[in-house]
Motif scaffolding. Structure first.
Motif, PDB file in Angstrom:
ATOM      1  N   PRO A  73       0.809  -1.237   0.000  1.00 45.75           N
ATOM      2  CA  PRO A  73       0.000   0.000   0.000  1.00 45.75           C
ATOM      3  C   PRO A  73       0.829   1.268   0.000  1.00 45.75           C
ATOM      4  CG  PRO A  73      -0.115  -1.130   2.126  1.00 45.75           C
ATOM      5  CD  PRO A  73       0.556  -2.064   1.173  1.00 45.75           C
ATOM      6  N   ASP A  74       2.114   1.179   0.346  1.00 40.08           N
ATOM      7  CA  ASP A  74       2.964   2.379   0.318  1.00 40.08           C
ATOM      8  C   ASP A  74       3.174   2.895  -1.102  1.00 40.08           C
ATOM      9  OD1 ASP A  74       3.180   2.384   3.030  1.00 40.08           O
ATOM     10  OD2 ASP A  74       5.182   1.504   3.104  1.00 40.08           O
ATOM     11  N   LEU A  75       2.858   2.080  -2.120  1.00 38.57           N
ATOM     12  CA  LEU A  75       2.975   2.560  -3.498  1.00 38.57           C
ATOM     13  C   LEU A  75       2.043   3.747  -3.754  1.00 38.57           C
ATOM     14  CD1 LEU A  75       3.210  -0.682  -5.677  1.00 38.57           C
ATOM     15  CD2 LEU A  75       4.981   1.033  -5.320  1.00 38.57           C
ATOM     16  N   GLY A  76       1.050   3.906  -2.923  1.00 37.55           N
ATOM     17  CA  GLY A  76       0.096   4.998  -3.113  1.00 37.55           C
ATOM     18  C   GLY A  76       0.504   6.315  -2.499  1.00 37.55           C
ATOM     19  N   LEU A  77       1.619   6.334  -1.787  1.00 38.63           N
ATOM     20  CA  LEU A  77       1.996   7.548  -1.068  1.00 38.63           C
ATOM     21  C   LEU A  77       2.264   8.733  -1.996  1.00 38.63           C
ATOM     22  CD1 LEU A  77       4.348   6.054   1.686  1.00 38.63           C
ATOM     23  CD2 LEU A  77       1.957   6.776   1.899  1.00 38.63           C
ATOM     24  N   GLY A  78       2.809   8.463  -3.178  1.00 40.39           N
ATOM     25  CA  GLY A  78       3.137   9.562  -4.089  1.00 40.39           C
ATOM     26  C   GLY A  78       2.115   9.783  -5.177  1.00 40.39           C
ATOM     27  N   GLU A  79       0.979   9.091  -5.134  1.00 35.79           N
ATOM     28  CA  GLU A  79      -0.032   9.223  -6.172  1.00 35.79           C
ATOM     29  C   GLU A  79      -0.838  10.512  -5.972  1.00 35.79           C
ATOM     30  OE1 GLU A  79      -2.435   9.174  -9.125  1.00 35.79           O
ATOM     31  OE2 GLU A  79      -0.893   7.606  -9.002  1.00 35.79           O
ATOM     32  N   PRO A  80      -0.860  11.412  -6.972  1.00 35.53           N
ATOM     33  CA  PRO A  80      -1.546  12.698  -6.793  1.00 35.53           C
ATOM     34  C   PRO A  80      -3.073  12.600  -6.774  1.00 35.53           C
ATOM     35  CG  PRO A  80      -0.676  12.498  -9.029  1.00 35.53           C
ATOM     36  CD  PRO A  80      -0.146  11.330  -8.268  1.00 35.53           C
ATOM     37  N   ASP A  81      -3.644  11.591  -7.448  1.00 32.79           N
ATOM     38  CA  ASP A  81      -5.097  11.440  -7.489  1.00 32.79           C
ATOM     39  C   ASP A  81      -5.559  10.819  -6.170  1.00 32.79           C
ATOM     40  OD1 ASP A  81      -7.715  10.253  -7.891  1.00 32.79           O
ATOM     41  OD2 ASP A  81      -7.432  10.571 -10.038  1.00 32.79           O
ATOM     42  N   GLU A  82      -6.373  11.532  -5.425  1.00 32.47           N
ATOM     43  CA  GLU A  82      -6.777  11.056  -4.094  1.00 32.47           C
ATOM     44  C   GLU A  82      -7.571   9.756  -4.165  1.00 32.47           C
ATOM     45  OE1 GLU A  82      -8.767  14.003  -1.812  1.00 32.47           O
ATOM     46  OE2 GLU A  82      -7.069  15.410  -1.837  1.00 32.47           O
ATOM     47  N   ARG A  83      -8.399   9.600  -5.187  1.00 34.66           N
ATOM     48  CA  ARG A  83      -9.188   8.374  -5.297  1.00 34.66           C
ATOM     49  C   ARG A  83      -8.275   7.171  -5.553  1.00 34.66           C
ATOM     50  NH1 ARG A  83     -13.665   6.877  -9.921  1.00 34.66           N
ATOM     51  NH2 ARG A  83     -14.294   4.876  -9.040  1.00 34.66           N
ATOM     52  N   VAL A  84      -7.306   7.341  -6.445  1.00 30.57           N
ATOM     53  CA  VAL A  84      -6.348   6.271  -6.709  1.00 30.57           C
ATOM     54  C   VAL A  84      -5.509   5.994  -5.470  1.00 30.57           C
ATOM     55  CG1 VAL A  84      -4.350   5.601  -8.081  1.00 30.57           C
ATOM     56  CG2 VAL A  84      -6.265   6.762  -9.187  1.00 30.57           C
ATOM     57  N   GLN A  85      -5.084   7.020  -4.795  1.00 31.92           N
ATOM     58  CA  GLN A  85      -4.287   6.867  -3.581  1.00 31.92           C
ATOM     59  C   GLN A  85      -5.057   6.047  -2.546  1.00 31.92           C
ATOM     60  OE1 GLN A  85      -2.916   9.894  -0.172  1.00 31.92           O
ATOM     61  NE2 GLN A  85      -2.011  10.392  -2.163  1.00 31.92           N
ATOM     62  N   GLU A  86      -6.337   6.319  -2.399  1.00 31.31           N
ATOM     63  CA  GLU A  86      -7.151   5.581  -1.430  1.00 31.31           C
ATOM     64  C   GLU A  86      -7.294   4.113  -1.820  1.00 31.31           C
ATOM     65  OE1 GLU A  86      -9.096   4.615   1.862  1.00 31.31           O
ATOM     66  OE2 GLU A  86      -8.138   6.550   1.467  1.00 31.31           O
ATOM     67  N   LEU A  87      -7.451   3.858  -3.119  1.00 31.30           N
ATOM     68  CA  LEU A  87      -7.529   2.467  -3.585  1.00 31.30           C
ATOM     69  C   LEU A  87      -6.245   1.713  -3.279  1.00 31.30           C
ATOM     70  CD1 LEU A  87      -9.308   2.604  -7.073  1.00 31.30           C
ATOM     71  CD2 LEU A  87     -10.044   1.321  -5.071  1.00 31.30           C
ATOM     72  N   LEU A  88      -5.125   2.336  -3.555  1.00 28.96           N
ATOM     73  CA  LEU A  88      -3.842   1.694  -3.295  1.00 28.96           C
ATOM     74  C   LEU A  88      -3.648   1.432  -1.804  1.00 28.96           C
ATOM     75  CD1 LEU A  88      -1.719   3.820  -5.776  1.00 28.96           C
ATOM     76  CD2 LEU A  88      -2.001   1.351  -5.917  1.00 28.96           C
TER      77      LEU A  88
END
Length: 251
Positions: A73-88
């Motif tokens: 799930p740490d792969l989502g830390l740098g994702e700018p899209d909040e929805r994608v970040q939450e999914l990750l």
């Protein structure tokens, strides 16, 4: 069991799907479409993908190879899209991947033609798994290297969302009036004669064995993943010999 791989890079979201799957790279050097446990109906959607996809493969349909993908799930830390970040962040652990068919085109019934035999096979299969998501609005078919490929079966086997009513739900007719292949005069009778005898208890046991235990754990009313696997198989076994008689809207 399905091949296992580890996600090494999240590439981009694929916004065509309502559940926002992602394109990822893995440690086996493969590129996959990732379906998240944290999306939509969660792991049940992934179970439907595995059962339908692996059954389709064994019946001779073209389906992208399925794998399990371990996601940090740490792969989502740098994702700018909040929805994608939450999914990750909400999908750590075992997720589902399918081979990315680079260059594939979405199936357009106005641009591509399908023979009555192939149309009948696909309609029969969709009736078997009660796939409500193969309409002209959303075909969930790809054209790749001159062939038709089946994708996205997460909306099938809706009876899994209410096991006490599963037998009644699985006995209902299948409405094919909106099916994307309806205009191609699908030969459902020929498909039933060819495919129904292949759907055996042994085949379904082989298919359901592909479901990871972690997606079957803690299901209310079931004592073990194997008990739940047998429950997934029963409606399909019961439908196989009769479902062609319950298809509506293609005559």
């Amino acid at each position: 069991m399905l091949k296992e791989a580890i996600v090494t890079r999240y590439v981009t979201p694929l916004r065509e799907g309502g559940s926002l799957p992602g394109l990822v790279e893995a440690d086996d050097h493969g590129t996959y479409v990732l379906k998240f446990t944290g999306a939509g109906q969660g792991r049940k959607t992934l179970v439907a993908e595995v059962v339908a996809g692996e059954l389709a493969r064994r019946l001779g349909f073209r389906v992208p190879r399925l794998v399990t993908l371990d996601l940090d799930p740490d792969l989502g830390l740098g994702e700018p899209d909040e929805r994608v970040q939450e999914l990750l962040k909400s999908s750590g652990g075992t997720n589902l991947g399918m081979d990315f068919l680079s260059g594939a085109l979405g199936f357009d019934p106005l641009a591509f033609s399908v023979g009555a035999r192939e149309a009948g096979r696909i309609v029969w299969f969709d009736a078997l798994i009660n796939n409500v998501d193969r309409s002209w609005r959303n075909p969930n078919l790809l054209r790749w290297r001159g062939e038709v490929w089946l994708i996205d079966h997460g909306a099938s086997m809706i009876w899994q969302h209410n096991w006490p009513g599963a037998e009644k739900s699985a006995a209902r007719p299948y409405d094919a009036s909106d099916h994307v292949l309806r205009p191609f005069t699908p030969d459902v009778a020929a498909a039933a004669a060819e495919l129904a005898p292949q759907v055996t208890e042994d085949l379904l046991a082989e298919v359901t064995a592909e479901i990871p235990d972690v997606w079957l754990a803690d299901e209310p009313g079931f004592g073990s993943p194997d008990e739940l696997r047998r429950t997934y198989a029963r409606p399909l076994l019961a439908r196989a010999s009769v479902v062609h008689e319950r298809i509506e809207g293609i005559q």
